[in-house]
Design an enzyme around this catalytic site. Structure first.
Site, PDB file in Angstrom:
ATOM      1  N   GLU A   1       0.813  -1.207   0.000  1.00 34.91           N
ATOM      2  CA  GLU A   1       0.000   0.000   0.000  1.00 34.91           C
ATOM      3  C   GLU A   1       0.854   1.267   0.000  1.00 34.91           C
ATOM      4  OE1 GLU A   1      -4.175  -1.183   1.878  1.00 34.91           O
ATOM      5  OE2 GLU A   1      -2.674  -0.821   3.420  1.00 34.91           O
TER       6      GLU A   1
ATOM      7  N   CYS B   1       3.410   8.530   1.303  1.00 34.31           N
ATOM      8  CA  CYS B   1       3.917   7.578   2.286  1.00 34.31           C
ATOM      9  C   CYS B   1       4.148   6.253   1.568  1.00 34.31           C
ATOM     10  CB  CYS B   1       2.894   7.443   3.413  1.00 34.31           C
ATOM     11  SG  CYS B   1       3.386   6.268   4.671  1.00 34.31           S
TER      12      CYS B   1
ATOM     13  N   CYS C   1       6.212  -7.209   7.430  1.00 35.16           N
ATOM     14  CA  CYS C   1       7.266  -6.635   8.266  1.00 35.16           C
ATOM     15  C   CYS C   1       7.732  -7.686   9.260  1.00 35.16           C
ATOM     16  CB  CYS C   1       6.717  -5.418   9.017  1.00 35.16           C
ATOM     17  SG  CYS C   1       7.984  -4.388   9.807  1.00 35.16           S
TER      18      CYS C   1
ATOM     19  N   CYS D   1       5.884  -4.714  16.009  1.00 35.75           N
ATOM     20  CA  CYS D   1       5.542  -3.681  16.996  1.00 35.75           C
ATOM     21  C   CYS D   1       4.079  -3.899  17.382  1.00 35.75           C
ATOM     22  CB  CYS D   1       5.759  -2.282  16.423  1.00 35.75           C
ATOM     23  SG  CYS D   1       7.467  -1.998  15.933  1.00 35.75           S
TER      24      CYS D   1
ATOM     25  N   CYS E   1       1.086  -1.835  15.886  1.00 36.57           N
ATOM     26  CA  CYS E   1       1.104  -1.592  14.435  1.00 36.57           C
ATOM     27  C   CYS E   1       0.402  -2.728  13.684  1.00 36.57           C
ATOM     28  CB  CYS E   1       2.550  -1.461  13.948  1.00 36.57           C
ATOM     29  SG  CYS E   1       2.683  -1.176  12.180  1.00 36.57           S
TER      30      CYS E   1
ATOM     31  N   CYS F   1      -1.294   6.224   9.958  1.00 32.86           N
ATOM     32  CA  CYS F   1      -0.062   5.579  10.422  1.00 32.86           C
ATOM     33  C   CYS F   1      -0.357   4.253  11.087  1.00 32.86           C
ATOM     34  CB  CYS F   1       0.642   6.420  11.479  1.00 32.86           C
ATOM     35  SG  CYS F   1       1.051   8.054  10.960  1.00 32.86           S
TER      36      CYS F   1
HETATM   37  N1  SAH Z   1       9.348   0.490  10.241  1.00 32.31           N
HETATM   38  C1  SAH Z   1       9.548   1.920  10.136  1.00 32.31           C
HETATM   39  C2  SAH Z   1       8.639   2.542   9.115  1.00 32.31           C
HETATM   40  C3  SAH Z   1       7.164   2.552   9.486  1.00 32.31           C
HETATM   41  S1  SAH Z   1       6.725   4.206   9.849  1.00 32.31           S
HETATM   42  C4  SAH Z   1       9.365   2.537  11.497  1.00 32.31           C
HETATM   43  O1  SAH Z   1       8.972   1.827  12.412  1.00 32.31           O
HETATM   44  O2  SAH Z   1       9.681   3.704  11.675  1.00 32.31           O
HETATM   45  C5  SAH Z   1       5.145   4.075  10.494  1.00 32.31           C
HETATM   46  C6  SAH Z   1       5.041   4.906  11.759  1.00 32.31           C
HETATM   47  O3  SAH Z   1       3.700   4.766  12.295  1.00 32.31           O
HETATM   48  C7  SAH Z   1       5.990   4.416  12.814  1.00 32.31           C
HETATM   49  O4  SAH Z   1       6.414   5.473  13.615  1.00 32.31           O
HETATM   50  C8  SAH Z   1       5.083   3.501  13.590  1.00 32.31           C
HETATM   51  O5  SAH Z   1       5.600   3.204  14.852  1.00 32.31           O
HETATM   52  C9  SAH Z   1       3.797   4.287  13.623  1.00 32.31           C
HETATM   53  N2  SAH Z   1       2.624   3.473  13.924  1.00 32.31           N
HETATM   54  C10 SAH Z   1       2.496   2.145  13.774  1.00 32.31           C
HETATM   55  N3  SAH Z   1       1.279   1.742  14.159  1.00 32.31           N
HETATM   56  C11 SAH Z   1       0.618   2.835  14.557  1.00 32.31           C
HETATM   57  C12 SAH Z   1      -0.704   3.050  15.027  1.00 32.31           C
HETATM   58  N4  SAH Z   1      -1.561   2.058  15.146  1.00 32.31           N
HETATM   59  N5  SAH Z   1      -1.058   4.307  15.325  1.00 32.31           N
HETATM   60  C13 SAH Z   1      -0.188   5.323  15.159  1.00 32.31           C
HETATM   61  N6  SAH Z   1       1.059   5.183  14.711  1.00 32.31           N
HETATM   62  C14 SAH Z   1       1.470   3.944  14.408  1.00 32.31           C
END
Ligand code: SAH
Length: 379
Positions: A97, A110, A117, A121, A124, A346
């Site tokens: 996406e 983005c 992945c 996390c 996420c 995000c």
């Molecule tokens: N793997 C990289 C790139 C992904 S960036 C990284 O972790 O930085 C995506 C961003 O959105 C990251 O900061 C991630 O931690 C954040 N994110 C992930 N899940 C989220 C959620 N449910 N709500 C808000 N932010 C989230």
């Protein structure tokens, strides 16, 4: 079945080699590379026919040998707030996406670096999808090309462009796919190609510490760190890569990030999880943690997804948190959630792709080939 390779995503050297292989004489190679580079990345040409300053025979020759194919668009969704999300596909089970976020003074794309992945996390959505594979330079850059196609955003050098910024914040961990991300971003930041200045490109990492310095010297984009917690105890739980590269090591890598300065601050992303990492004590600890680093703090209200184990902090708590960080002298914008209605915010990205055993994938690919062949047969 399409057998011609696409030229999208090749660097100049590879493009030169491809043209040489197709019979372009040595003395013409440099000129041809420049011409094609300009047509492909400044004008966004989708076929060779469009390249009006090239002789007809040469265009036909190119068309016999190559394509300018981009990924295939599976779906496009448009949020009530104008955010767009595309699901792209480049092969059976290879879906990813891309999100376009228009704002008053800019438009941010983005971009994904992996299908799935490995980081898991806990907050996420992408983290619940196992890694299928790394995206290639063509697939990473293809996301930019397709978004620009859809937004009618060519030529790249025209004023008032729609895509003004790129953030590597889609699916995947860009620093686990370093070479391909580097190759794609080099074309995005090439002044004779997509021509985005390196100040308008940001790479976000969950903290692959050994690759951070290389990102600074070899890619040269802005850096964002998904910090999200101020103690190893909490960060171990929500960003498991912390067990490998704990906070102190991550901060040290930031302190020495090549190219960081007050003019080019490192962004620390901090997702606001109710009762987990959002206390005023956390805010004060955060300020201490980043002291000495040219930093800004981006607070991200948690975006929910089905069965997510967290809730977003209350707005009043986010404000208190932001005030503490702000009063300590750090910019602390709260990221406005965009595209939540289409699961484009995000951490909400995910595709249905699952990793299959190689043998199963081969079978699917062969079946797909056969069906394209069949559908192309005259009736
Ligand atoms: N793997 C990289 C790139 C992904 S960036 C990284 O972790 O930085 C995506 C961003 O959105 C990251 O900061 C991630 O931690 C954040 N994110 C992930 N899940 C989220 C959620 N449910 N709500 C808000 N932010 C989230």
């Amino acid at each position: 079945m399409e057998t011609r390779p696409s030229l999208i995503g090749l660097d100049r050297e590879a493009l030169r080699a491809a043209l040489a292989g197709a019979g372009v004489p040595d003395r013409a190679l440099s000129m041809r590379v420049n011409q094609l580079w300009n047509w492909i990345y400044v004008h966004g040409a989708k076929d060779f026919e469009a390249m009006s300053n090239l002789a007809g025979d040469f265009r036909k020759g190119l068309d016999a040998a190559f394509t300018l194919a981009r990924p295939e668009i599976v779906t496009e969704q448009i949020s009530t707030d104008g955010t767009r999300k595309w699901l792209f596909r480049t092969g059976p089970g290879i879906e990813f996406e891309t999100v376009y976020i228009p704002e008053k003074d800019r438009g941010t794309l983005c971009v994904s670096s992996q299908v799935g992945c490995t980081l898991t996390c806990r907050f996420c959505h992408t983290g619940t999808q196992k890694l299928v594979r790394n995206l290639t330079p063509a697939e990473i850059l293809g996301q930019v090309m397709l978004a620009k196609d859809a937004l009618d955003d060519w030529p790249s050098t025209a004023p008032g462009r729609s895509v003004t910024n790129i953030v590597m914040m889609g699916m995947g961990e860009p620093l686990y796919n370093f070479d391909n991300v580097k190759a794609a971003l080099a074309i995005a930041m090439d002044g004779d190609a997509i021509a985005l200045s390196k100040r308008r490109v940001t790479l976000s990492t969950a903290g692959v510490v050994p690759m951070i310095a290389r990102a600074g010297t070899e890619i040269g984009s802005g850096l964002a760190i998904s910090l999200h917690a101020v103690t190893d105890e909490i960060r171990d739980q929500i960003v498991p890569i912390n067990k490998k590269y704990p906070i102190a090591e991550l901060m040290e890598a930031c302190r020495t990030y090549p190219g960081a300065s007050n003019a080019r601050r490192i962004t620390f992303e901090y997702v606001m999880l109710k009762g987990v990492n959002d206390s005023t004590a956390d805010a004060r600890a955060l300020v201490k943690l980043v002291s000495g680093i040219p930093a800004k703090i981006n607070l991200i209200p948690f975006n929910a997804w089905p069965d997510a184990p967290y809730e977003c902090s209350d707005w009043s708590q986010i404000e208190k948190f932001a005030d503490i960080v702000n009063n300590a002298g750090y910019a602390s914008p709260v990221r406005t959630p965009r595209g939540r209605d289409i699961m484009a915010a995000c951490g909400q990205l995910k595709s249905e792709s699952v990793k299959e055993r190689a043998s199963a994938r081969m079978a699917v690919e062969m079946a797909a080939q056969q069906s394209t062949q069949l559908s192309r047969m005259p009736h």
